[in-house]
Scaffold this motif. Structure first.
Motif, PDB file in Angstrom:
ATOM      1  N   ILE A  21      82.059  17.607  60.995  1.00 18.13           N
ATOM      2  CA  ILE A  21      81.273  16.386  61.149  1.00 18.13           C
ATOM      3  C   ILE A  21      79.834  16.772  61.456  1.00 18.13           C
ATOM      4  N   ILE A  22      78.902  16.232  60.692  1.00 18.33           N
ATOM      5  CA  ILE A  22      77.480  16.476  60.908  1.00 18.33           C
ATOM      6  C   ILE A  22      76.846  15.179  61.392  1.00 18.33           C
ATOM      7  N   ILE A  23      76.291  15.187  62.588  1.00 21.55           N
ATOM      8  CA  ILE A  23      75.589  14.014  63.128  1.00 21.55           C
ATOM      9  C   ILE A  23      74.129  14.387  63.293  1.00 21.55           C
ATOM     10  N   MET A  24      73.272  13.767  62.493  1.00 19.64           N
ATOM     11  CA  MET A  24      71.857  14.122  62.506  1.00 19.64           C
ATOM     12  C   MET A  24      71.005  12.870  62.697  1.00 19.64           C
ATOM     13  N   GLY A  25      69.735  13.103  63.008  1.00 17.68           N
ATOM     14  CA  GLY A  25      68.846  11.972  63.214  1.00 17.68           C
ATOM     15  C   GLY A  25      67.627  12.393  64.001  1.00 17.68           C
ATOM     16  N   PRO A  26      66.667  11.481  64.156  1.00 15.27           N
ATOM     17  CA  PRO A  26      65.426  11.812  64.850  1.00 15.27           C
ATOM     18  C   PRO A  26      65.622  11.965  66.352  1.00 15.27           C
ATOM     19  N   LYS A  58      81.208  16.080  56.446  1.00 19.44           N
ATOM     20  CA  LYS A  58      80.889  14.657  56.308  1.00 19.44           C
ATOM     21  C   LYS A  58      79.666  14.399  57.170  1.00 19.44           C
ATOM     22  N   LYS A  59      78.601  13.872  56.549  1.00 12.65           N
ATOM     23  CA  LYS A  59      77.316  13.730  57.221  1.00 12.65           C
ATOM     24  C   LYS A  59      77.050  12.285  57.636  1.00 12.65           C
ATOM     25  N   PHE A  60      76.592  12.137  58.874  1.00 10.53           N
ATOM     26  CA  PHE A  60      76.202  10.844  59.406  1.00 10.53           C
ATOM     27  C   PHE A  60      74.748  10.923  59.871  1.00 10.53           C
ATOM     28  N   LEU A  61      73.951   9.970  59.442  1.00  6.57           N
ATOM     29  CA  LEU A  61      72.554   9.888  59.865  1.00  6.57           C
ATOM     30  C   LEU A  61      72.398   8.720  60.825  1.00  6.57           C
ATOM     31  N   LEU A  62      72.052   9.019  62.065  1.00  9.60           N
ATOM     32  CA  LEU A  62      71.765   7.979  63.043  1.00  9.60           C
ATOM     33  C   LEU A  62      70.277   7.665  62.963  1.00  9.60           C
ATOM     34  N   THR A  63      69.964   6.408  62.755  1.00  5.57           N
ATOM     35  CA  THR A  63      68.571   6.014  62.656  1.00  5.57           C
ATOM     36  C   THR A  63      68.332   4.757  63.483  1.00  5.57           C
ATOM     37  N   MET A  64      67.115   4.252  63.409  1.00  3.76           N
ATOM     38  CA  MET A  64      66.729   3.107  64.231  1.00  3.76           C
ATOM     39  C   MET A  64      65.435   2.557  63.671  1.00  3.76           C
ATOM     40  N   ILE A  67      61.899  11.278  57.425  1.00  2.00           N
ATOM     41  CA  ILE A  67      61.582  11.548  56.021  1.00  2.00           C
ATOM     42  C   ILE A  67      62.496  12.643  55.478  1.00  2.00           C
ATOM     43  N   TRP A  68      62.685  13.692  56.257  1.00  2.00           N
ATOM     44  CA  TRP A  68      63.537  14.821  55.850  1.00  2.00           C
ATOM     45  C   TRP A  68      64.980  14.357  55.652  1.00  2.00           C
ATOM     46  N   PHE A  69      65.539  13.667  56.670  1.00  2.00           N
ATOM     47  CA  PHE A  69      66.955  13.318  56.621  1.00  2.00           C
ATOM     48  C   PHE A  69      67.265  12.283  55.546  1.00  2.00           C
ATOM     49  N   LYS A  70      66.310  11.409  55.254  1.00  2.00           N
ATOM     50  CA  LYS A  70      66.548  10.393  54.227  1.00  2.00           C
ATOM     51  C   LYS A  70      66.656  11.011  52.835  1.00  2.00           C
ATOM     52  N   SER A  71      66.199  12.257  52.709  1.00  2.00           N
ATOM     53  CA  SER A  71      66.325  12.942  51.415  1.00  2.00           C
ATOM     54  C   SER A  71      67.684  13.621  51.259  1.00  2.00           C
ATOM     55  N   GLU A  72      68.466  13.649  52.336  1.00  2.00           N
ATOM     56  CA  GLU A  72      69.791  14.264  52.278  1.00  2.00           C
ATOM     57  C   GLU A  72      70.744  13.375  51.466  1.00  2.00           C
ATOM     58  N   LYS A  73      71.563  14.011  50.645  1.00  2.00           N
ATOM     59  CA  LYS A  73      72.505  13.272  49.805  1.00  2.00           C
ATOM     60  C   LYS A  73      73.854  13.128  50.504  1.00  2.00           C
ATOM     61  N   ASP A  74      74.642  12.169  50.028  1.00  8.00           N
ATOM     62  CA  ASP A  74      76.010  11.965  50.509  1.00  8.00           C
ATOM     63  C   ASP A  74      76.061  11.783  52.025  1.00  8.00           C
ATOM     64  N   ILE A 113      76.167   9.082  55.360  1.00  6.49           N
ATOM     65  CA  ILE A 113      76.482   7.746  55.857  1.00  6.49           C
ATOM     66  C   ILE A 113      75.458   7.389  56.932  1.00  6.49           C
ATOM     67  N   THR A 114      74.672   6.353  56.689  1.00  6.80           N
ATOM     68  CA  THR A 114      73.598   5.980  57.606  1.00  6.80           C
ATOM     69  C   THR A 114      74.060   4.874  58.550  1.00  6.80           C
ATOM     70  N   ILE A 115      73.778   5.075  59.838  1.00  5.61           N
ATOM     71  CA  ILE A 115      74.111   4.079  60.854  1.00  5.61           C
ATOM     72  C   ILE A 115      72.815   3.713  61.589  1.00  5.61           C
ATOM     73  N   ASN A 116      72.391   2.464  61.457  1.00  2.06           N
ATOM     74  CA  ASN A 116      71.168   2.001  62.102  1.00  2.06           C
ATOM     75  C   ASN A 116      71.516   1.457  63.485  1.00  2.06           C
ATOM     76  N   LEU A 117      71.068   2.155  64.510  1.00  2.00           N
ATOM     77  CA  LEU A 117      71.420   1.792  65.876  1.00  2.00           C
ATOM     78  C   LEU A 117      70.590   0.631  66.417  1.00  2.00           C
ATOM     79  N   SER A 118      69.690   0.105  65.597  1.00  2.00           N
ATOM     80  CA  SER A 118      68.987  -1.117  65.991  1.00  2.00           C
ATOM     81  C   SER A 118      69.869  -2.341  65.802  1.00  2.00           C
ATOM     82  N   ASN A 119      70.834  -2.236  64.887  1.00  2.00           N
ATOM     83  CA  ASN A 119      71.738  -3.366  64.659  1.00  2.00           C
ATOM     84  C   ASN A 119      73.213  -2.971  64.740  1.00  2.00           C
TER      85      ASN A 119
END
Length: 301
Positions: free
Chosen positions: A6-11, A187-193, A271-278, A280-286
């Motif tokens: 499991i890959i959990i990435m984000g700013p 499996k990659k997850f991008l935490l954003t906001m 900007i970097w992470f949004k270029s990653e393919k495949d 799953i993005t999770i927006n923690l603002s909502n």
């Protein structure tokens, strides 16, 4: 799927560590940090490194701040840890905001020996003499130079070292180097906001760092013999504190500078992470923290 990493990435400041620990508790996991600053001993407050986490947490607080470290070294250590974690029938979770580390782990670009102590020594001598090595990098690899602050000697040195060792720029090697698929499925997850929410969290975190003893942490590192120009103290926030301790800037200016640079860093990370393919993005603002934990846990089965 039990061997899926499991890959959990984000700013920075988005909440990766807290969520990763909760996920690890639910799936019998161990965490591998992919943070280029948390690797250093004694850099705790300024890097928000986990302290006494509830689950095993690897590659934090282990390296002398005077030592260099790069993406390929991270990839080697992380791969060893993943194999060991899987051998013990547990789940491996890679968590961090250093995109280059994650990309090296998943893609293994520019493999081979690109470390050259003679070149490093020469670059350090030139840096100490005041030569502008960023200008040199800008002539050689303008695409990479545009992403590096002119005062970030550690990254400038590494980029020039790779070029003078291989005859190829890091930009070229990342695009056309010898890529190898990893020995595991991920499996990659991008935490954003949303930007405003993230910036508020960053500003609040910096204030909390100052109130928690960030100034004393830096002073103690200097008192222990760690040079101000060491790789560890080139980390975001630490150079600003060093400048304050040397009387070059006021405390309010220091705090605002750290906030500003951290916001800029978070923007580059996104900007970097949004270029990653495949991914799953999770927006923690909502999405609540509990919902994010459930999503990652369910999709990682």
């Amino acid at each position: 799927m039990s061997d899926t990493v499991i890959i959990i990435m984000g700013p920075t400041a988005v909440g990766k560590t807290e969520i990763a620990i909760e996920v690890a508790k639910k799936i019998n996991g161990e965490i591998i940090s992919a943070d280029s600053r948390q690797i250093y001993k004694g850099l705790i407050i300024g890097t928000s490194a986990p302290v006494n986490p509830e689950v095993p947490y690897h590659l934090v607080n282990f390296l002398d701040p005077k030592e260099q470290f790069n993406a390929m070294e991270f990839s080697r250590l992380a791969n060893e840890l993943i194999k060991d974690i899987h051998k013990r029938k547990k789940r491996a979770i890679v968590v961090g905001g250093t995109g280059l580390y994650i990309r090296a782990l998943l893609g293994n670009f520019f493999l081979g020996n690109t470390r050259n102590e003679n070149i490093r020594s020469e670059l350090r001598k030139r840096h100490q003499k005041g030569e502008n090595l960023w200008n040199e990098l800008n002539l050689i690899d303008p695409e990479l130079a545009a992403k590096i602050h002119p005062n970030d000697f550690v990254r400038i040195e590494r980029a020039l070292e790779v070029y003078y060792t291989t005859g190829k720029t890091m930009t070229y090697l990342r695009k056309f180097g010898n890529h190898q698929k990893p020995d595991f499925i991920s499996k990659k997850f991008l935490l954003t906001m949303n930007k405003d929410d993230l910036y508020k969290k960053i500003n609040k975190r910096v204030d909390e760092m100052i109130n928690s003893g960030f100034l004393n942490e830096v002073q103690n590192l200097l008192n222990s013999g760690i040079p101000a120009n060491s790789p560890g103290l080139q980390s975001l926030g630490y150079q600003e504190i060093v400048n304050y301790l040397n009387g070059n800037i006021s405390l309010p200016q220091t705090i605002e500078k750290i906030k500003q640079r951290t916001r800029q860093y978070a923007r580059r990370q996104l900007i970097w992470f949004k270029s990653e393919k495949d991914t799953i993005t999770i927006n923690l603002s909502n999405t609540t923290k509990e919902e994010a934990i459930k999503i990652i846990t369910e999709l990682s089965k």
